[in-house]
Write an enzyme that holds these catalytic residues in place. Structure first.
Site, PDB file in Angstrom:
ATOM      1  N   HIS A  77      39.192  48.348  46.172  1.00 48.81           N
ATOM      2  CA  HIS A  77      38.821  49.915  46.210  1.00 48.81           C
ATOM      3  C   HIS A  77      38.640  50.417  44.767  1.00 48.81           C
ATOM      4  O   HIS A  77      38.734  49.625  43.805  1.00 48.81           O
ATOM      5  CB  HIS A  77      40.428  50.664  46.307  1.00 48.81           C
ATOM      6  CG  HIS A  77      41.471  50.010  45.667  1.00 48.81           C
ATOM      7  ND1 HIS A  77      41.650  50.354  44.294  1.00 48.81           N
ATOM      8  CD2 HIS A  77      42.400  48.794  45.754  1.00 48.81           C
ATOM      9  CE1 HIS A  77      42.725  49.789  43.726  1.00 48.81           C
ATOM     10  NE2 HIS A  77      43.152  48.914  44.674  1.00 48.81           N
ATOM     11  N   ASP A 340      42.521  43.525  44.937  1.00 46.74           N
ATOM     12  CA  ASP A 340      42.310  42.620  43.825  1.00 46.74           C
ATOM     13  C   ASP A 340      42.992  41.067  44.278  1.00 46.74           C
ATOM     14  O   ASP A 340      42.249  40.258  43.976  1.00 46.74           O
ATOM     15  CB  ASP A 340      42.805  43.086  42.739  1.00 46.74           C
ATOM     16  CG  ASP A 340      44.129  43.439  42.299  1.00 46.74           C
ATOM     17  OD1 ASP A 340      44.802  43.741  43.430  1.00 46.74           O
ATOM     18  OD2 ASP A 340      44.487  43.443  41.183  1.00 46.74           O
TER      19      ASP A 340
END
Length: 469
Positions: A77, A340
């Site tokens: 994102h 992540d």
């Protein structure tokens, strides 16, 4: 096409902001910033996007004799606010800092007349966009996503088909990033894309963009445990330097507070475009912080965690199957959005930056050996997997944050790409003996043992719901 070319400036370290729209074409003006962008790679992936810092000098352009016949992307994102849990820690620290009525001196004078950068706690966990941050902020997550869409359109636009699927996890900030990218692509290419929302929960099992959720044997605290009894001298040095000019204040700063202020620097930059809190730190402070943060990443999500490769193998195996089936599949573009954690586990299983080191010093910075996992996953981080057609042969190459990262031991193809036959051997060796379902004891929570959404999205309804995080 002009709008795409201009927006590429923002994806190579220069940021741009829209200033006008004439005849359907968005024009971009360069947005100057007093922010020192060279510190971004030192902020553990919590600050704005940047190009992968370690380049081998390989041109990212497709080799002259080749064309891209298939591409995949796995992206994080865009820039966001701190999470609710980290935001609460920041508010508690701010309460401690602002209770003093006197003046701070030295580096800490940034807190004289300071205003906390999050105006409302409802923004925690959310993507930054023009509705809640200054529109001139070049690092807003929405802008990063829009520019990424233009980048994809420019480089891979001729590979898209109408109703091409795009896959996102059900996290709010991930889903919102995907929507901005999709909107940008649809505008540039005049097509309609099909956004698939893959649920984030433990019952999803292997059919997930976040397979760690279903790994019952994964210890995400392993990195913190490695540091449990460690004393990091650089934090003591920072504290002594700050307090030397503020010895009259009855202020107790813990080492965790100092590390939290680095996070503060990163997230305030995401929100405001710059942060005076960054000025608390000297460059060497951030170099040390980055090293220890990446040691933590190594044990939390990288090769130092025994579950990283089994978890990451889910997406690596799916990616490999898409590559090997490319000639039979209807789609040539496969875009996916996640977090992540998931991308670092993917990279760990893939082995692109694995240097074989298994233990790191906590006494000093080990510059020669550290694996910089955070360089893979800044906000808006992305990994492109390209299948190239060069004459009658096919090759594979990876682009991490706009830099070519060669497949270890497999660089004999054009532009140091990997011949597909050798790539088959590489992946077979990487995944040999790895079993996500058994290693993670997935069947405690789910009976789903395979990732299928890339293949069955037309038959199965993948529509969320989307969470607020």
């Amino acid at each position: 096409m002009l709008s795409i070319l201009l927006s590429l400036l923002s994806l190579s370290g220069t940021h741009a902001a829209p200033i006008s729209k004439d005849n359907g074409t968005v024009c971009y003006a360069l947005n100057s910033s007093t922010t020192d962008e060279s510190i971004f790679p030192l902020l553990n992936g919590q600050g704005p996007h940047y190009d992968y810092p370690q380049s081998f000098g390989i041109p990212v352009e497709v080799p002259d004799q080749c064309t891209v016949e298939h591409v995949q992307m796995l992206a994080r994102h865009g820039e966001r606010y701190p999470t609710a849990s980290k935001g609460k820690l920041m508010i508690a620290l701010w309460d401690k800092l602002k209770e003093f009525q006197g003046q701070y001196n030295g580096p800490m004078e940034v807190f004289n007349d300071y205003e906390f950068f999050v105006s409302n706690t409802k923004y925690f966990d959310q993507l930054t966009n023009s509705t809640d941050v200054d529109p001139s902020n070049p690092y807003a997550g929405a802008k990063t996503a829009q520019h990424l869409g233009k980048y994809i359109a420019y480089n891979y636009g001729d590979l898209f088909s109408d109703s091409n699927p795009v896959f996102t996890s059900s996290s709010g900030r991930v889903h919102q990033t995907a929507k901005y990218v999709v909107s940008s692509l649809e505008e540039e290419l005049d097509i309609q894309l099909d956004l698939q929302i893959i649920q984030e929960n433990e019952t999803s099992g292997a059919n997930s963009l976040t397979p760690a959720d279903s790994c019952m044997t994964y210890n995400g605290d392993l990195g913190d445990e490695y540091f449990e009894n460690a004393t990091l001298p650089y934090l003591t040095d920072i504290k002594n330097r700050w307090m030397k000019k503020n010895s009259n204040l009855n202020l107790t700063l813990e080492h965790d507070d100092i590390e939290l202020l680095v996070d503060w620097c990163a997230f305030e930059t995401n929100v405001k475009g710059s942060s005076a809190v960054c000025d608390l730190f000297e460059r060497n402070d951030l170099v040390a912080y980055s090293y220890y943060a990446n040691v933590n990443n190594f044990y939390r999500r990288g090769a130092g965690n025994p579950m990283s490769n089994p978890i990451g193998s889910v997406l690596v195996n799916a990616s490999y199957n898409l590559l090997t089936q490319a000639d039979e599949l209807d789609n040539k573009v496969w875009l996916s959005f996640s977090h992540d954690t998931d991308i670092q586990q993917f990279i760990s299983a893939l082995g692109l930056i694995d240097n074989g080191v298994t233990e790191y010093s906590l006494d000093q910075v080990d510059f020669q050996n550290i694996q910089q996992l955070s360089w893979v996953t800044p906000m808006g981080g992305r990994i492109f997997t390209e299948k190239l057609k060069c004459g009658n042969a096919s090759y594979v190459r990876y682009i991490i944050n706009d830099v070519i990262i060669p497949v270890p031991g497999c660089t004999s193809g054009p532009g140091f790409s990997c011949p597909i036959e050798d790539f088959d051997d590489y992946i077979t060796n990487r995944l040999n003996g790895i079993d996500y379902v058994s290693s993670c004891e997935v069947q405690q929570v789910s009976n789903t043992t395979e990732l299928t959404f890339y293949w069955d999205y037309n038959e199965v309804e993948y529509n969320g719901p989307v969470s607020n995080k």
